[in-house]
Design an enzyme around this catalytic site. Structure first.
Site, mmCIF file in Angstrom:
data_model
loop_
_atom_site.group_PDB
_atom_site.id
_atom_site.type_symbol
_atom_site.label_atom_id
_atom_site.label_comp_id
_atom_site.label_asym_id
_atom_site.label_seq_id
_atom_site.Cartn_x
_atom_site.Cartn_y
_atom_site.Cartn_z
ATOM 1 N N SER A 1 0.832 -1.207 0.000
ATOM 2 C CA SER A 1 0.000 0.000 0.000
ATOM 3 C C SER A 1 0.866 1.256 0.000
ATOM 4 O O SER A 1 0.603 2.212 -0.735
ATOM 5 C CB SER A 1 -0.922 0.009 1.220
ATOM 6 O OG SER A 1 -1.862 -1.038 1.161
ATOM 7 N N SER B 1 -13.074 2.592 4.994
ATOM 8 C CA SER B 1 -11.621 2.405 4.817
ATOM 9 C C SER B 1 -10.893 3.739 4.631
ATOM 10 O O SER B 1 -10.001 3.868 3.790
ATOM 11 C CB SER B 1 -11.338 1.476 3.625
ATOM 12 O OG SER B 1 -11.864 0.203 3.846
ATOM 13 N N ASP C 1 -9.085 -6.498 5.117
ATOM 14 C CA ASP C 1 -8.002 -7.440 4.828
ATOM 15 C C ASP C 1 -7.615 -8.296 6.032
ATOM 16 O O ASP C 1 -6.917 -9.307 5.880
ATOM 17 C CB ASP C 1 -6.759 -6.689 4.318
ATOM 18 C CG ASP C 1 -6.948 -6.164 2.904
ATOM 19 O OD1 ASP C 1 -7.865 -6.645 2.212
ATOM 20 O OD2 ASP C 1 -6.198 -5.268 2.491
ATOM 21 N N ARG D 1 -14.309 -13.488 -0.289
ATOM 22 C CA ARG D 1 -13.615 -13.916 0.926
ATOM 23 C C ARG D 1 -14.544 -14.384 2.036
ATOM 24 O O ARG D 1 -14.100 -15.121 2.922
ATOM 25 C CB ARG D 1 -12.678 -12.803 1.425
ATOM 26 C CG ARG D 1 -11.393 -12.743 0.610
ATOM 27 C CD ARG D 1 -10.358 -11.863 1.248
ATOM 28 N NE ARG D 1 -9.171 -11.795 0.400
ATOM 29 C CZ ARG D 1 -8.394 -10.723 0.316
ATOM 30 N NH1 ARG D 1 -8.668 -9.637 1.003
ATOM 31 N NH2 ARG D 1 -7.336 -10.742 -0.469
ATOM 32 N N LYS E 1 1.431 -12.361 -4.731
ATOM 33 C CA LYS E 1 0.718 -11.104 -4.982
ATOM 34 C C LYS E 1 1.185 -10.009 -4.045
ATOM 35 O O LYS E 1 1.370 -8.863 -4.447
ATOM 36 C CB LYS E 1 -0.792 -11.319 -4.850
ATOM 37 C CG LYS E 1 -1.625 -10.055 -5.070
ATOM 38 C CD LYS E 1 -3.088 -10.362 -4.970
ATOM 39 C CE LYS E 1 -3.940 -9.095 -5.089
ATOM 40 N NZ LYS E 1 -3.799 -8.418 -6.397
#
Length: 423
Positions: free
Chosen positions: A21, A187, A304, A335, A402
């Site tokens: 990030s 977020s 996350d 998820r 990733k």
């Protein structure tokens, strides 16, 4: 690559991987600046490389060094280019508005689930400001036109990446820009990280009354050198391993003044009942094996963390409920569904709810877990070995590349033993 975990990690100390990030944001600002910047980044990943590749397609020159990236900013802007954004949602969503503001006819090549993930309302906002785009879901995804500045209005409860992309692009329009947010600001910590990175490059968005303002004279100016901080999101897997395993785990290379929302792993583990020791001056944290109890977790700003927190909940006494997690259905995998499938494969008692999960604590056994090509699911399955009685097989275990390519190397360095079943 399929791996069988024969022995779980024994505990110990490791260094946090670089935050992708932070790296995304610093690389973008560096490519838009007035002179060369060195971005310290001791680790890289598929997502970071995707951003670097796309910025090079825009005309920047980025050289990988042993400890980071030397970034020569965009000089001559190409009229047309191809952007291989791979499976990086951040790369795709951040750089669509940037390409539009630069006036580049860009053809993006998103991969994996990215084409299926929604682009609205960013899609409509770009159209309103002079950009023509391919139909959503197209590959290649083409944009044409020159982004017009002025007043932008966008929902704040869909993706913080949309807001960050518009913020990155605003100084390139040469006009005063206001980005008005509607709805609940989800977020926000990720947008705070964007504003912080921009501020380090001389651009300071002002936030007031749900509106970001940037004057027409905003310009990116290189500070010369920036360092991408350690990643709390990936550190969370090891900190959780300390709480549910048989030996303490220490993670170094972390900032306790970080804007990363996933730093919330510490207070959440404490609420579960874990013993947590923080060394703020040293930038390290140690978590000890502990008796844990269930709790309620609001995942609105920490999506996350949900996979690894769900595993911790399986090891806690009583029930844990995870709420406000509906956006997890739009990640690298669904998820909510894949966390359920993974933990149930190990004997966990997990149910999906309308916007989250209900988890009943108990014992876990070995089993076979599919990563669903999702890095966080693969790492969750691996850390589950710390509290299971039998071996765990993780299929498509290479998905960790990733965000954390050295995950399996760190896993074995901590005493874990793995066998490759299929390459």
């Amino acid at each position: 690559m399929d791996l069988c975990i024969n022995q779980s990690p024994r505990g110990g100390t490791l260094r946090a991987v670089t935050s992708k990030s932070a790296a995304h944001r610093l690389l973008i600002c560096a490519a838009l600046a007035d002179r060369e910047t060195f971005v310290g980044c001791t680790d890289t990943s598929n997502d970071i490389e995707a951003t670097a590749d796309c910025l090079c397609a825009f005309g920047a020159q980025i050289l990988r060094t042993p400890d980071g990236f030397a970034v020569q900013p965009i000089g001559e802007i190409p009229k047309q280019t191809i952007c291989r954004s791979r499976e990086s949602g951040a790369t795709f969503r951040f750089l669509l508005p940037v390409a539009a503001a630069l006036g580049i006819a860009a053809d993006f090549l998103p991969e994996g689930r990215i084409p299926q993930r929604p682009l609205s309302p960013l899609y409509e906002v770009l159209q309103e400001h002079g950009i023509s785009l391919s139909p959503q879901g197209s590959v290649p995804f083409s944009i044409r036109g020159k982004l017009q500045g002025g007043a932008f209005t966008i929902a704040a409860d869909v993706s913080s990446q949309f807001i960050s992309g518009l913020l990155f692009a605003a100084p390139l329009t040469g006009t005063d820009c206001e980005i008005h947010l509607t709805g609940t600001f989800a977020s926000r910590s990720y947008v705070d990280m964007t504003c912080d990175a921009m501020g380090r490059f001389g651009v300071t968005p002002v936030f007031r009354d749900m509106t970001y303002s940037l004057p027409a004279n905003s310009r990116y100016r290189s500070p010369g050198r920036m360092i991408a901080e350690g990643d709390w999101s990936n550190a969370a897997f090891w900190l959780a391993a300390g709480a549910i395993g048989k030996a303490p785990v220490t993670v170094t290379g972390l900032r306790f003044d970080s804007l990363q929302g996933d730093m919330a792993i510490l207070p959440i583990l404490k609420t579960f009942g874990a013993r947590v020791e923080e060394n703020i001056e040293a930038g390290s944290c140690t978590v000890y094996p502990s008796i844990l109890h269930g709790m309620v977790i609001d995942a609105e700003n920490i999506p996350d963390l949900v996979p690894i927190l769900s595993l911790v909940a399986c090891c806690a006494e009583g029930e844990t409920r995870i709420t406000h997690a509906a956006r997890l259905r739009l990640k690298e995998s669904d998820r909510l569904q894949t966390v359920c499938a993974t933990l149930r494969a190990l004997g966990g008692k997990v149910e999906e709810t309308g916007d989250g999960l209900r988890i009943e604590g108990g014992s876990l056994q070995g089993g076979v877990c599919d990563s669903f090509n999702d890095h966080r699911i693969a790492m969750t399955a691996a850390i589950a070995s710390c509290c299971t009685a039998g071996e765990i097989t993780v299929t498509d275990a290479g998905a960790v590349s990733k965000s954390y390519p050295r995950f399996w190397e760190d896993f074995t360095a901590m005493g874990g033993q793995i066998t490759t079943i299929r390459t």
